[in-house]
Motif scaffolding. Structure first.
Motif, PDB file in Angstrom:
ATOM      1  N   TYR A  75      -1.909   7.518   3.862  1.00  0.00           N
ATOM      2  CA  TYR A  75      -1.180   8.643   4.460  1.00  0.00           C
ATOM      3  C   TYR A  75       0.101   8.176   5.142  1.00  0.00           C
ATOM      4  CZ  TYR A  75      -2.995   7.494   9.122  1.00  0.00           C
ATOM      5  OH  TYR A  75      -3.286   6.885  10.300  1.00  0.00           O
ATOM      6  N   ALA A  78       2.706   7.276   2.508  1.00  0.00           N
ATOM      7  CA  ALA A  78       3.196   8.487   1.837  1.00  0.00           C
ATOM      8  C   ALA A  78       4.563   8.918   2.347  1.00  0.00           C
ATOM      9  CB  ALA A  78       2.186   9.623   2.021  1.00  0.00           C
ATOM     10  N   TRP A  83       3.129  10.458  -5.015  1.00  0.00           N
ATOM     11  CA  TRP A  83       2.370  10.306  -6.247  1.00  0.00           C
ATOM     12  C   TRP A  83       1.874  11.645  -6.766  1.00  0.00           C
ATOM     13  CZ3 TRP A  83       0.886   8.096  -1.604  1.00  0.00           C
ATOM     14  CH2 TRP A  83      -0.321   8.528  -1.027  1.00  0.00           C
ATOM     15  N   PHE A 104       4.771  22.747   3.386  1.00  0.00           N
ATOM     16  CA  PHE A 104       3.902  21.634   3.792  1.00  0.00           C
ATOM     17  C   PHE A 104       4.466  20.306   3.295  1.00  0.00           C
ATOM     18  CE2 PHE A 104       0.298  18.876   2.496  1.00  0.00           C
ATOM     19  CZ  PHE A 104      -0.064  18.468   3.769  1.00  0.00           C
ATOM     20  N   ARG A 108       6.731  16.577   5.458  1.00  0.00           N
ATOM     21  CA  ARG A 108       5.946  15.379   5.184  1.00  0.00           C
ATOM     22  C   ARG A 108       5.760  14.485   6.420  1.00  0.00           C
ATOM     23  NH1 ARG A 108       6.039  11.667   0.275  1.00  0.00           N
ATOM     24  NH2 ARG A 108       6.414  13.638  -0.725  1.00  0.00           N
ATOM     25  N   GLY A 109       4.490  14.322   6.793  1.00  0.00           N
ATOM     26  CA  GLY A 109       4.194  13.363   7.859  1.00  0.00           C
ATOM     27  C   GLY A 109       4.377  13.893   9.269  1.00  0.00           C
TER      28      GLY A 109
ATOM     29  N   GLY B 170      -3.252  13.589   2.139  1.00  0.00           N
ATOM     30  CA  GLY B 170      -2.900  12.182   2.323  1.00  0.00           C
ATOM     31  C   GLY B 170      -1.604  11.845   1.609  1.00  0.00           C
ATOM     32  N   ALA B 171      -1.420  12.441   0.429  1.00  0.00           N
ATOM     33  CA  ALA B 171      -0.214  12.183  -0.357  1.00  0.00           C
ATOM     34  C   ALA B 171       1.030  12.719   0.334  1.00  0.00           C
ATOM     35  CB  ALA B 171      -0.354  12.806  -1.741  1.00  0.00           C
ATOM     36  N   TYR B 172       0.856  13.632   1.286  1.00  0.00           N
ATOM     37  CA  TYR B 172       2.007  14.160   2.018  1.00  0.00           C
ATOM     38  C   TYR B 172       2.038  13.694   3.462  1.00  0.00           C
ATOM     39  CZ  TYR B 172       3.046  16.494  -2.198  1.00  0.00           C
ATOM     40  OH  TYR B 172       3.357  16.698  -3.509  1.00  0.00           O
ATOM     41  N   GLY B 173       1.423  12.532   3.699  1.00  0.00           N
ATOM     42  CA  GLY B 173       1.617  11.862   4.980  1.00  0.00           C
ATOM     43  C   GLY B 173       0.758  12.379   6.118  1.00  0.00           C
ATOM     44  N   VAL B 174      -0.306  13.110   5.809  1.00  0.00           N
ATOM     45  CA  VAL B 174      -1.163  13.617   6.879  1.00  0.00           C
ATOM     46  C   VAL B 174      -2.496  12.878   6.850  1.00  0.00           C
ATOM     47  CG1 VAL B 174      -2.472  15.613   7.676  1.00  0.00           C
ATOM     48  CG2 VAL B 174      -0.119  15.902   6.917  1.00  0.00           C
TER      49      VAL B 174
END
Lengths: 274, 296
Positions: A75, A78, A83, A104, A108-109, B170-174
């Motif tokens: 995470y 990412a 991906w 969303f 990101r993050g 997870g792929a978007y940083g969470v």
């Protein structure tokens, strides 16, 4: 941009162990587009999962823009690595609308208490949807559960590139689509890769596609990189040559060769439809 | 008066139903902690009030205690890897002992204490018998709007996406683990707030008052969802409150007139659970039948 140093991955299956990736070293410069081909079980997907961090390495190191990210969880990685998976159902949130999915992805993050869909962002995201050119802007309020596999995968490509990643990983992301949609998604993906100058790794079963896109190509077998073609060499290579190479090494499985034969007849076999 | 009381209860328990909605519908996490955290809220608020604390602050304290209980379940599941149902059951059982510790005995009476509802009843006397209803409605609507607002933030989006697909967030940083913990904390905070409100309104806290909170919460979520279908957040939470109201009115009618067909008050939990079961099974059965027809 991306350095993989002697990466290995061994899975434990009961008392046995399976080495999915063995001692692979790769170095990708900024803007490199690498396609990866190989038979089932060659370790292609595992290699991508090691780069994304979804699967931890058994040994070896991975560097991203010079930073050692070997132990960084997926995470967190990412923020710089995007991906897209083969399964269109896995990459988007079905209960949320098209626009909500994009919002969303675009935050990101960060997980603040700011509204996720401000008016300005809504306008910006609608423009991006329109730029995608598949008509999704007319369905921006639809729940993603109602979209077709092709539409979902187009959305996933936009989501993955909305915040420009340093590295893009594509794991047979068109394999579950019908030929027409597969072609569309490939075109959309290549447009983004070119315009954003993304460093990209793409796993594919389709030899023609592996030759057609990207500037580098590697063949994997039983967890190892067997052969690499770059630039001029890759441009000159043909599907029959690849097939001969595989047949010579006795490394190809039926699916890879069958696909290749179909491609030679310029009539790709329809894969599983969505 | 029967209807007014039923609506008051429907709204007060509706806050707990909002909590169940957050876990069951948004996180896709059937959280049994609520049977314990409902009592935790009641116990914390009651003890504070009996010791001279402000009854309105006691509601906030109850929320915080419930949120802490939710964090424990989240920690067991997301960090220690305990399966979601089991994590909830373990926390619930631990809470039983903790709630007894907080209360000191199994039952506390608030009849002679200055509760929020009594204060409101006296202060808002122009509203007459509707003062308490107005207060509970205000609190419930505030809770609904707060949940709506949260689900529209970036953090709320992460929660919703995580309920849909853990791999995807997870792929978007969470980090899906921390979003789960946030969701469980919020959910159990609401449930405890509801418990504190019900205790003040009813005039007592009891160690057994939380039994079946998950089932009545689910009843409201499922009932509301079938009465008011929507995928928009504001409508979904409105549907939960509607479900809670309809459920409480049905219960009031059953308690009042159920003796005609031989129901007793103690049959209520059985009937509720049976109704939830039916509501859960109907969609699955319908789908199976449709599939059979289409495959012919």
């Amino acid at each position: 941009m991306l350095e993989i140093e002697r990466a290995s991955k061994t899975f434990r299956v009961g008392a046995d162990t399976v080495t999915a990736v063995r001692d692979v070293s790769l170095s990708l410069a900024k803007g490199d587009f690498l396609t990866i081909i190989g038979s089932n079980g060659a370790g292609k997907s595992t290699l991508l999962n090691l780069i994304s961090g979804v699967v931890p390495l058994t040994s070896g190191r991975i560097f991203l823009e010079g930073d050692d990210v070997t132990n960084e969880p997926a995470y967190r990685r990412a923020r710089r690595v995007s991906w897209i998976l083969q399964n269109p159902l896995a990459g988007t949130a079905p209960s949320m609308s098209v626009l909500e999915n994009l919002a969303f992805a675009s935050s990101r993050g960060t997980r603040s208490l700011r509204p996720a869909l401000s008016r300005a962002r809504r306008r910006d995201l609608l423009a991006r949807l329109e730029g995608l050119g598949v008509g999704l802007e007319r369905r921006s309020a639809c729940r993603v559960a109602l979209l077709s596999g092709g539409e979902r995968q187009a959305l996933a490509v936009l989501m993955a590139t909305l915040v420009r990643p340093r590295v893009l990983l594509l794991d047979e992301h068109t394999a579950a689509l019908d030929p027409r949609n597969a072609e569309l998604i490939t075109r959309v993906t290549c447009d983004f890769v070119r315009s954003l100058e993304l460093t990209t790794l793409m796993v594919t079963h389709n030899m023609a596609q592996a030759l057609e896109v990207g500037n580098r190509l590697v063949m994997m077998h039983r967890g190892e990189v067997l052969h690499e073609l770059a630039d001029e060499q890759k441009r000159r290579a043909t599907v029959p040559e690849l097939v001969r190479f595989f047949a010579h090494r006795e490394v190809a499985d039926d699916r890879l060769l069958l696909d290749a034969e179909d491609e030679e007849r310029a009539c790709p076999a329809p894969t599983a439809s969505d | 008066m029967l209807l007014v009381h039923a609506v008051e209860q429907g709204l007060a328990y509706g806050i707990a139903a909002l909590g169940v909605f957050l876990t069951y519908r948004i996180l896709q996490f059937p959280d049994l902690t609520v049977d314990g955290s409902f009592v935790t809220g009641a116990a914390v608020a009651s003890i504070l009030i009996l010791n001279g604390g402000d009854p309105f602050l006691a509601l906030a304290a109850a929320f915080a205690a419930g949120a802490a209980a939710g964090l424990v379940t989240g920690f067991l599941n997301a960090r220690l890897g305990v399966a979601n149902l089991l994590a909830g059951v373990l926390t619930m059982i631990m809470l039983y002992s903790i709630n007894l510790r907080i209360m000191g005995r199994p039952n506390l009476s608030l009849l002679r204490a200055a509760t929020a509802t009594q204060t409101v009843d006296a202060a808002w006397s122009p509203l007459g018998p509707l003062a308490i209803l107005a207060f509970i409605a205000l609190l419930t609507i505030a809770a609904k709007l707060a949940v709506d607002a949260f689900l529209k933030t970036e953090a709320g989006f992460a929660l919703r996406a995580g309920g849909d697909s853990e791999a995807m967030v997870g792929a978007y940083g969470v980090d899906v683990r921390s979003s789960k913990m946030i969701g469980l904390a919020l959910s159990n905070g609401l449930v405890a707030l509801s418990g504190a409100l019900v205790a003040q309104y009813g005039g007592f806290a009891d160690i057994g008052m939380g039994i079946g909170t998950i089932v009545t919460g689910l009843a409201a979520v499922i009932l509301g969802g079938s009465l008011l279908r929507s995928s928009r957040v504001g409508w979904m939470t409105a549907a939960v409150l509607l479900g809670s109201l309809v459920y409480r009115i049905a219960v009031a009618l059953a308690l009042r007139y159920g003796h005609v067909v031989g129901f007793e008050a103690s049959d209520l939990k059985f009937i509720t659970a049976a109704l939830v079961l039916v509501a859960l099974v109907i969609p699955a059965v319908r789908e199976r039948r449709e599939r059979k027809v289409s495959s012919c």
